[in-house]
Design a protein around this motif. Sequence first.
Motif, PDB file in Angstrom:
ATOM      1  N   GLY A  79       0.799  -1.229   0.000  1.00  0.00           N
ATOM      2  CA  GLY A  79       0.000   0.000   0.000  1.00  0.00           C
ATOM      3  C   GLY A  79       0.824   1.268   0.000  1.00  0.00           C
ATOM      4  O   GLY A  79       0.369   2.316  -0.457  1.00  0.00           O
ATOM      5  N   SER A  80       2.047   1.195   0.503  1.00  0.00           N
ATOM      6  CA  SER A  80       2.948   2.355   0.529  1.00  0.00           C
ATOM      7  C   SER A  80       3.815   2.442  -0.716  1.00  0.00           C
ATOM      8  O   SER A  80       4.688   3.297  -0.804  1.00  0.00           O
ATOM      9  CB  SER A  80       3.852   2.286   1.762  1.00  0.00           C
ATOM     10  N   GLY A  81       3.606   1.510  -1.662  1.00  0.00           N
ATOM     11  CA  GLY A  81       4.384   1.522  -2.889  1.00  0.00           C
ATOM     12  C   GLY A  81       5.726   0.820  -2.790  1.00  0.00           C
ATOM     13  O   GLY A  81       6.523   0.860  -3.726  1.00  0.00           O
ATOM     14  N   GLN A  82       5.997   0.147  -1.659  1.00  0.00           N
ATOM     15  CA  GLN A  82       7.283  -0.530  -1.491  1.00  0.00           C
ATOM     16  C   GLN A  82       7.252  -1.912  -2.150  1.00  0.00           C
ATOM     17  O   GLN A  82       6.268  -2.637  -2.041  1.00  0.00           O
ATOM     18  CB  GLN A  82       7.607  -0.664  -0.007  1.00  0.00           C
ATOM     19  N   LEU A  83       8.347  -2.249  -2.806  1.00  0.00           N
ATOM     20  CA  LEU A  83       8.476  -3.519  -3.498  1.00  0.00           C
ATOM     21  C   LEU A  83       8.542  -4.666  -2.494  1.00  0.00           C
ATOM     22  O   LEU A  83       9.278  -4.606  -1.514  1.00  0.00           O
ATOM     23  CB  LEU A  83       9.743  -3.515  -4.365  1.00  0.00           C
ATOM     24  N   ARG A  84       7.766  -5.722  -2.757  1.00  0.00           N
ATOM     25  CA  ARG A  84       7.776  -6.933  -1.930  1.00  0.00           C
ATOM     26  C   ARG A  84       8.007  -8.137  -2.836  1.00  0.00           C
ATOM     27  O   ARG A  84       7.472  -8.207  -3.943  1.00  0.00           O
ATOM     28  CB  ARG A  84       6.449  -7.117  -1.184  1.00  0.00           C
ATOM     29  N   ILE A  85       8.792  -9.084  -2.336  1.00  0.00           N
ATOM     30  CA  ILE A  85       9.146 -10.307  -3.059  1.00  0.00           C
ATOM     31  C   ILE A  85       8.564 -11.497  -2.299  1.00  0.00           C
ATOM     32  O   ILE A  85       8.719 -11.603  -1.084  1.00  0.00           O
ATOM     33  CB  ILE A  85      10.687 -10.467  -3.152  1.00  0.00           C
ATOM     34  N   LEU A  86       7.917 -12.401  -3.027  1.00  0.00           N
ATOM     35  CA  LEU A  86       7.344 -13.596  -2.420  1.00  0.00           C
ATOM     36  C   LEU A  86       8.358 -14.732  -2.459  1.00  0.00           C
ATOM     37  O   LEU A  86       8.865 -15.083  -3.526  1.00  0.00           O
ATOM     38  CB  LEU A  86       6.085 -14.027  -3.173  1.00  0.00           C
ATOM     39  N   THR A 112       1.555 -27.404   2.467  1.00  0.00           N
ATOM     40  CA  THR A 112       2.812 -28.165   2.421  1.00  0.00           C
ATOM     41  C   THR A 112       4.023 -27.248   2.320  1.00  0.00           C
ATOM     42  O   THR A 112       5.150 -27.713   2.417  1.00  0.00           O
ATOM     43  CB  THR A 112       2.837 -29.156   1.241  1.00  0.00           C
ATOM     44  N   ARG A 113       3.789 -25.962   2.095  1.00  0.00           N
ATOM     45  CA  ARG A 113       4.887 -24.984   1.991  1.00  0.00           C
ATOM     46  C   ARG A 113       4.537 -23.734   2.776  1.00  0.00           C
ATOM     47  O   ARG A 113       3.395 -23.320   2.805  1.00  0.00           O
ATOM     48  CB  ARG A 113       5.086 -24.527   0.538  1.00  0.00           C
ATOM     49  N   LYS A 114       5.575 -23.131   3.341  1.00  0.00           N
ATOM     50  CA  LYS A 114       5.378 -21.801   3.920  1.00  0.00           C
ATOM     51  C   LYS A 114       5.646 -20.781   2.821  1.00  0.00           C
ATOM     52  O   LYS A 114       6.347 -21.070   1.840  1.00  0.00           O
ATOM     53  CB  LYS A 114       6.284 -21.586   5.127  1.00  0.00           C
ATOM     54  N   GLN A 115       5.070 -19.631   2.963  1.00  0.00           N
ATOM     55  CA  GLN A 115       5.315 -18.547   2.014  1.00  0.00           C
ATOM     56  C   GLN A 115       5.244 -17.236   2.769  1.00  0.00           C
ATOM     57  O   GLN A 115       4.555 -17.117   3.781  1.00  0.00           O
ATOM     58  CB  GLN A 115       4.317 -18.566   0.869  1.00  0.00           C
ATOM     59  N   LYS A 116       5.990 -16.256   2.271  1.00  0.00           N
ATOM     60  CA  LYS A 116       6.039 -14.966   2.956  1.00  0.00           C
ATOM     61  C   LYS A 116       6.485 -13.884   1.981  1.00  0.00           C
ATOM     62  O   LYS A 116       7.343 -14.122   1.139  1.00  0.00           O
ATOM     63  CB  LYS A 116       7.020 -15.065   4.133  1.00  0.00           C
ATOM     64  N   TRP A 117       5.888 -12.704   2.136  1.00  0.00           N
ATOM     65  CA  TRP A 117       6.302 -11.534   1.361  1.00  0.00           C
ATOM     66  C   TRP A 117       7.405 -10.816   2.123  1.00  0.00           C
ATOM     67  O   TRP A 117       7.263 -10.534   3.314  1.00  0.00           O
ATOM     68  CB  TRP A 117       5.121 -10.592   1.143  1.00  0.00           C
ATOM     69  N   PHE A 118       8.496 -10.506   1.430  1.00  0.00           N
ATOM     70  CA  PHE A 118       9.657  -9.870   2.038  1.00  0.00           C
ATOM     71  C   PHE A 118       9.981  -8.548   1.349  1.00  0.00           C
ATOM     72  O   PHE A 118       9.858  -8.451   0.123  1.00  0.00           O
ATOM     73  CB  PHE A 118      10.903 -10.755   1.853  1.00  0.00           C
ATOM     74  N   PRO A 119      10.475  -7.562   2.098  1.00  0.00           N
ATOM     75  CA  PRO A 119      11.114  -6.420   1.444  1.00  0.00           C
ATOM     76  C   PRO A 119      12.314  -6.962   0.655  1.00  0.00           C
ATOM     77  O   PRO A 119      12.917  -7.981   1.046  1.00  0.00           O
ATOM     78  CB  PRO A 119      11.586  -5.536   2.596  1.00  0.00           C
ATOM     79  N   LEU A 120      12.681  -6.300  -0.428  1.00  0.00           N
ATOM     80  CA  LEU A 120      13.733  -6.815  -1.307  1.00  0.00           C
ATOM     81  C   LEU A 120      15.026  -7.118  -0.559  1.00  0.00           C
ATOM     82  O   LEU A 120      15.607  -8.185  -0.723  1.00  0.00           O
ATOM     83  CB  LEU A 120      13.992  -5.838  -2.462  1.00  0.00           C
ATOM     84  N   LYS A 121      15.502  -6.206   0.270  1.00  0.00           N
ATOM     85  CA  LYS A 121      16.776  -6.425   0.971  1.00  0.00           C
ATOM     86  C   LYS A 121      16.718  -7.664   1.875  1.00  0.00           C
ATOM     87  O   LYS A 121      17.697  -8.397   1.991  1.00  0.00           O
ATOM     88  CB  LYS A 121      17.167  -5.187   1.781  1.00  0.00           C
ATOM     89  N   VAL A 122      15.579  -7.911   2.494  1.00  0.00           N
ATOM     90  CA  VAL A 122      15.432  -9.082   3.365  1.00  0.00           C
ATOM     91  C   VAL A 122      15.348 -10.358   2.520  1.00  0.00           C
ATOM     92  O   VAL A 122      15.906 -11.397   2.880  1.00  0.00           O
ATOM     93  CB  VAL A 122      14.202  -8.935   4.283  1.00  0.00           C
TER      94      VAL A 122
END
Length: 150
Positions: free
Chosen positions: A30-37, A118-128
């Motif tokens: 929502g703040s326009g920050q890139l997130r990677i799954l 069967t899998r975990k998933q998470k959205w991360f900031p790019l650097k993380v």
Amino acid sequence: MLHAHDQSNSTIATVRDVQQAGAICYRRNGSGQLRILLVGSRRNGRWGVPKGNLDPGETTPAAARRESFEEAGVVGDVEATAFGSFSYRKDSSPHHYHVTVHLLHVVEAQLDFPEKGTRKQKWFPLKVAIRDAAQPGLKALLSRLEGVVL
């Protein structure tokens, strides 16, 4: 009749190069920050991108799209041109895996998908995401996104 030393030779696995396709799935919050799954490996839980073997006659963009849905339930627009590639080996296999990676802009996340549970998933900031990705080649690809406008 096989002798003990003959049996050991029959169990030696043949090393193969296995072609795979995967996707760096991304969106903006929502703040326009890139997130990677990132998704967790079923074997060891290490973080990576959705990826897998190509079906017969399947293109790498189509396989990247399919794997993203199967492993993470995400649907989106896949870049036809590969963003890059990386190689890895599994602890449990003698094969060399070569992954062609496409960018996938996520437009929808489904609640039900084949590998849910069967899998975990998470959205991360790019650097993380760069820090937490398990494969060195994947870390390098994710690092390239720092200079790309998506």
